[in-house]
Design a protein around this motif. Structure first.
Motif, PDB file in Angstrom:
ATOM      1  N   LEU B   3       0.773  -1.059   0.126  1.00  0.00           N
ATOM      2  CA  LEU B   3       0.148  -0.143  -0.067  1.00  0.00           C
ATOM      3  C   LEU B   3       0.849   1.593  -0.126  1.00  0.00           C
ATOM      4  CD1 LEU B   3      -2.851   1.364   0.598  1.00  0.00           C
ATOM      5  CD2 LEU B   3      -2.531   0.993   2.653  1.00  0.00           C
ATOM      6  N   PHE B   4       2.202   0.772   0.972  1.00  0.00           N
ATOM      7  CA  PHE B   4       2.817   2.545   0.951  1.00  0.00           C
ATOM      8  C   PHE B   4       3.370   2.672  -0.387  1.00  0.00           C
ATOM      9  CE2 PHE B   4       2.839   1.543   5.314  1.00  0.00           C
ATOM     10  CZ  PHE B   4       1.340   3.035   5.545  1.00  0.00           C
ATOM     11  N   ALA B   5       3.709   1.648  -1.206  1.00  0.00           N
ATOM     12  CA  ALA B   5       4.356   1.696  -2.436  1.00  0.00           C
ATOM     13  C   ALA B   5       2.844   2.776  -3.047  1.00  0.00           C
ATOM     14  CB  ALA B   5       4.708   0.559  -3.607  1.00  0.00           C
ATOM     15  N   ALA B   6       2.243   1.889  -3.427  1.00  0.00           N
ATOM     16  CA  ALA B   6       1.396   2.616  -4.755  1.00  0.00           C
ATOM     17  C   ALA B   6       1.133   3.723  -4.128  1.00  0.00           C
ATOM     18  CB  ALA B   6      -0.098   1.278  -4.255  1.00  0.00           C
ATOM     19  N   ALA B   7       0.522   4.076  -2.800  1.00  0.00           N
ATOM     20  CA  ALA B   7       0.364   4.980  -2.617  1.00  0.00           C
ATOM     21  C   ALA B   7       1.465   6.343  -2.707  1.00  0.00           C
ATOM     22  CB  ALA B   7       0.049   5.287  -0.823  1.00  0.00           C
ATOM     23  N   GLY B   8       2.443   5.535  -2.704  1.00  0.00           N
ATOM     24  CA  GLY B   8       3.877   6.410  -2.403  1.00  0.00           C
ATOM     25  C   GLY B   8       3.420   7.305  -4.642  1.00  0.00           C
ATOM     26  N   ALA B   9       3.541   6.534  -5.170  1.00  0.00           N
ATOM     27  CA  ALA B   9       2.900   6.466  -6.861  1.00  0.00           C
ATOM     28  C   ALA B   9       2.313   7.347  -7.015  1.00  0.00           C
ATOM     29  CB  ALA B   9       3.152   4.830  -7.503  1.00  0.00           C
ATOM     30  N   VAL B  10       1.445   7.428  -6.127  1.00  0.00           N
ATOM     31  CA  VAL B  10       0.168   8.064  -6.652  1.00  0.00           C
ATOM     32  C   VAL B  10       0.420   9.897  -6.394  1.00  0.00           C
ATOM     33  CG1 VAL B  10      -2.665   8.619  -5.791  1.00  0.00           C
ATOM     34  CG2 VAL B  10      -1.919   6.205  -5.961  1.00  0.00           C
ATOM     35  N   PHE B  11       0.770   9.891  -5.263  1.00  0.00           N
ATOM     36  CA  PHE B  11       0.988  10.703  -4.585  1.00  0.00           C
ATOM     37  C   PHE B  11       2.713  11.568  -5.677  1.00  0.00           C
ATOM     38  CE2 PHE B  11       4.016  13.446  -1.649  1.00  0.00           C
ATOM     39  CZ  PHE B  11       3.357  13.843  -1.302  1.00  0.00           C
ATOM     40  N   ARG B  12       3.931  11.287  -5.822  1.00  0.00           N
ATOM     41  CA  ARG B  12       4.303  11.251  -6.425  1.00  0.00           C
ATOM     42  C   ARG B  12       3.363  11.767  -7.762  1.00  0.00           C
ATOM     43  NH1 ARG B  12       7.403   7.264  -4.308  1.00  0.00           N
ATOM     44  NH2 ARG B  12       7.065   5.959  -5.913  1.00  0.00           N
ATOM     45  N   ARG B  13       2.939  10.930  -7.910  1.00  0.00           N
ATOM     46  CA  ARG B  13       2.458  11.413  -9.707  1.00  0.00           C
ATOM     47  C   ARG B  13       1.501  13.278  -9.678  1.00  0.00           C
ATOM     48  NH1 ARG B  13      -3.083  10.986 -11.429  1.00  0.00           N
ATOM     49  NH2 ARG B  13      -2.999  10.550 -14.184  1.00  0.00           N
TER      50      ARG B  13
END
Lengths: 263, 224
Positions: B3-13
């Motif tokens: 989840l943290f990796a996915a949320a981080g990717a969304v955040f960075r996008r």
């Protein structure tokens, strides 16, 4: 048909009231409740107004103007209770997926908005002679204004979708969010008012209330309950007719209505 | 992918999008500047009067500006289909929504909080009031965006979404408005604003805990 009935009996232990989760079964019951409540509302309303306007004594401090509380207080109670009922049916609808729950929720909203408006309006007419102003930014008044906005938002959201089911579920979610927020908003309003030192304070109760006033108030409260239930039942029947108009069981209902209108 | 990796990717996008298309956060900021500039024309320019209304005007202006940015959360992604990808992700939707709101809050709240003290000076408010106001705006805007995410998610596909979002969300933003503006008023009266600031922060935490869950339920309802 028989199989599903049997299944539902097994699933819910054959309790009779689950039957009324079906709009087809509830429709005639709602009609009976509606007629009963109209009658109760009419009788108690006349009685309560007679007691309140003619029999109750003049208030020592406020004079005749206090009599608006026989409308104002029951309307204010109903405004809050109906919001809770709306949130309850919304929760039930989202939880169990029962169509009738959403219909109940939507049938209650306009009555609740009306009660909020009556409470605000009569409050303003009471405030002018008593406080010397139609409106003060008191915590109670302000929270009622917000409650009215919540009702309006709910109705507007429910109507914003072409897909009825989507509108049902979306507005149910907003009703729940509002129900969580109402106490928080009230708390914030109290805090805010103590900071700004509002121009007047709502006194609760007053010195002591004459028994006849209490009886008039109670009678009017039950009259308002009955009126609100009757109005909600009438509206939920309209919603059922609108949504189930193509259902087989609806045919005789609609035809009967048409024949009654013709004669 | 956790989840943290996915949320981080969304955040960075989201942050990358904000960096490349500045109008997403600059337009609400311009709106805020213009709204705050209009009031002196309406009420007069005496310092005493401006000081009385200044905190309220700046605070409400910031909330309205944040309001205008809300359609940015889901509308465009619903049009180009990337919202579907978000919905079909195996990670909890609430976490991904939180990442998006966090990105918008970072861009918008910091921009508004930077400009708010400037206007506090335009409204003849003392410097310490300006700083409290900036902090209060910094807390209030994410709170509003979190509540607003629910309405924005519900109204992704609805008629008249933007105006209805305002009708639904603004009444719910009253607590953070009361305590945020109240904190700045306290400083103006020479008192300690800590009680109000603590309560305002408590509302942010409450919104942080509940709103992403409600918003994910809302998104599922409106896109089903």
């Amino acid at each position: 048909m028989a199989r599903t009935e049997q299944q539902s009996t097994e699933r819910y232990g054959g309790r009779w009231f689950w039957r009324y989760a079906s709009p087809a079964a509830f429709f005639p019951l709602a009609g009976r409740i509606e007629r009963l409540c109209w009658a109760v509302a009419a009788v108690l309303g006349v009685l309560g107004l007679y007691l309140g306007l003619f029999r109750a004594p003049v208030d020592a401090q406020q004079g005749e103007v206090y009599r608006v509380i026989f409308i104002h207080v029951p309307a204010a109670w109903m405004a809050m209770i109906i919001y809770l009922a709306m949130a309850f049916w919304s929760l039930l609808g989202l939880w169990l997926g029962t169509r009738l729950s959403f219909m109940m929720s939507r049938a209650l909203a306009p009555t609740g908005a009306l009660m909020t408006l009556i409470a605000l309006w009569t409050g303003a007419f009471w405030g002018r002679p008593t406080w010397g102003t139609y409106w003060v930014w008191d915590a109670k008044l302000t929270s009622f204004l917000i409650l009215f906005f919540l009702y309006v938002g709910y109705i507007a959201l429910a109507e914003a979708f072409d897909d009825v089911r989507k509108g049902d579920r979306a507005s149910a979610l907003i009703a729940l969010v509002g129900a969580i927020n109402v106490p928080i908003i009230y708390f914030a309003a109290v805090w805010w008012n103590s900071l700004h030192q509002g121009p007047s304070v709502v006194k609760q109760g007053g010195p002591s209330i004459a028994p006849i006033m209490l009886w008039a108030m109670l009678t009017m409260t039950f009259a308002f309950w009955a009126w609100c239930i009757a109005a909600a039942m009438h509206r939920v029947r309209s919603v059922i007719i609108e949504r189930e108009r193509n259902a087989v069981w609806m045919k005789p209902v609609v035809r009967g209505q048409a024949e009654r209108e013709r004669t | 992918m956790s989840l943290f990796a996915a949320a981080g990717a969304v955040f960075r996008r989201e942050i990358r999008l904000f960096a490349r298309r500045k109008s997403d956060w600059a337009n609400p900021l311009m709106f805020f500047l213009i709204v705050c500039s209009l009031f002196p024309f309406a009420v007069g320019s005496e310092a005493e009067r401006l000081r009385t209304i200044g905190i309220g005007v700046i605070f409400v202006g910031a909330l309205l500006a944040a309001m205008l940015a809300l359609p940015r959360l889901f509308d465009e992604d619903a049009r180009d289909g990337s919202l579907e990808l978000l919905l079909t992700s195996p990670e909890p939707l609430a976490g991904l929504i939180l990442a998006r709101v966090a990105a918008l809050a970072l861009a918008l709240a910091s921009a508004l909080a930077c400009v708010a003290p400037l206007f506090a000076l335009f409204y003849a408010l003392p410097a310490e009031v300006a700083l409290t106001l900036a902090w209060a705006v910094l807390v209030a805007v994410p709170t509003l965006l979190l509540i607003g995410a629910i309405a924005a998610a519900l109204l992704v596909s609805a008629r008249g979404g933007a105006i209805l979002t305002a009708v639904l969300v603004l009444p719910l933003a009253i607590p953070t408005l009361v305590f945020g503006a109240g904190a700045a008023q306290r400083v103006l009266y020479g008192e300690s604003p800590l009680a109000e600031l603590a309560l305002q922060a408590a509302f942010l935490l409450l919104a942080l805990a509940l709103c992403p869950l409600a918003a994910s339920a809302a998104l599922k309802i409106s896109t089903e």
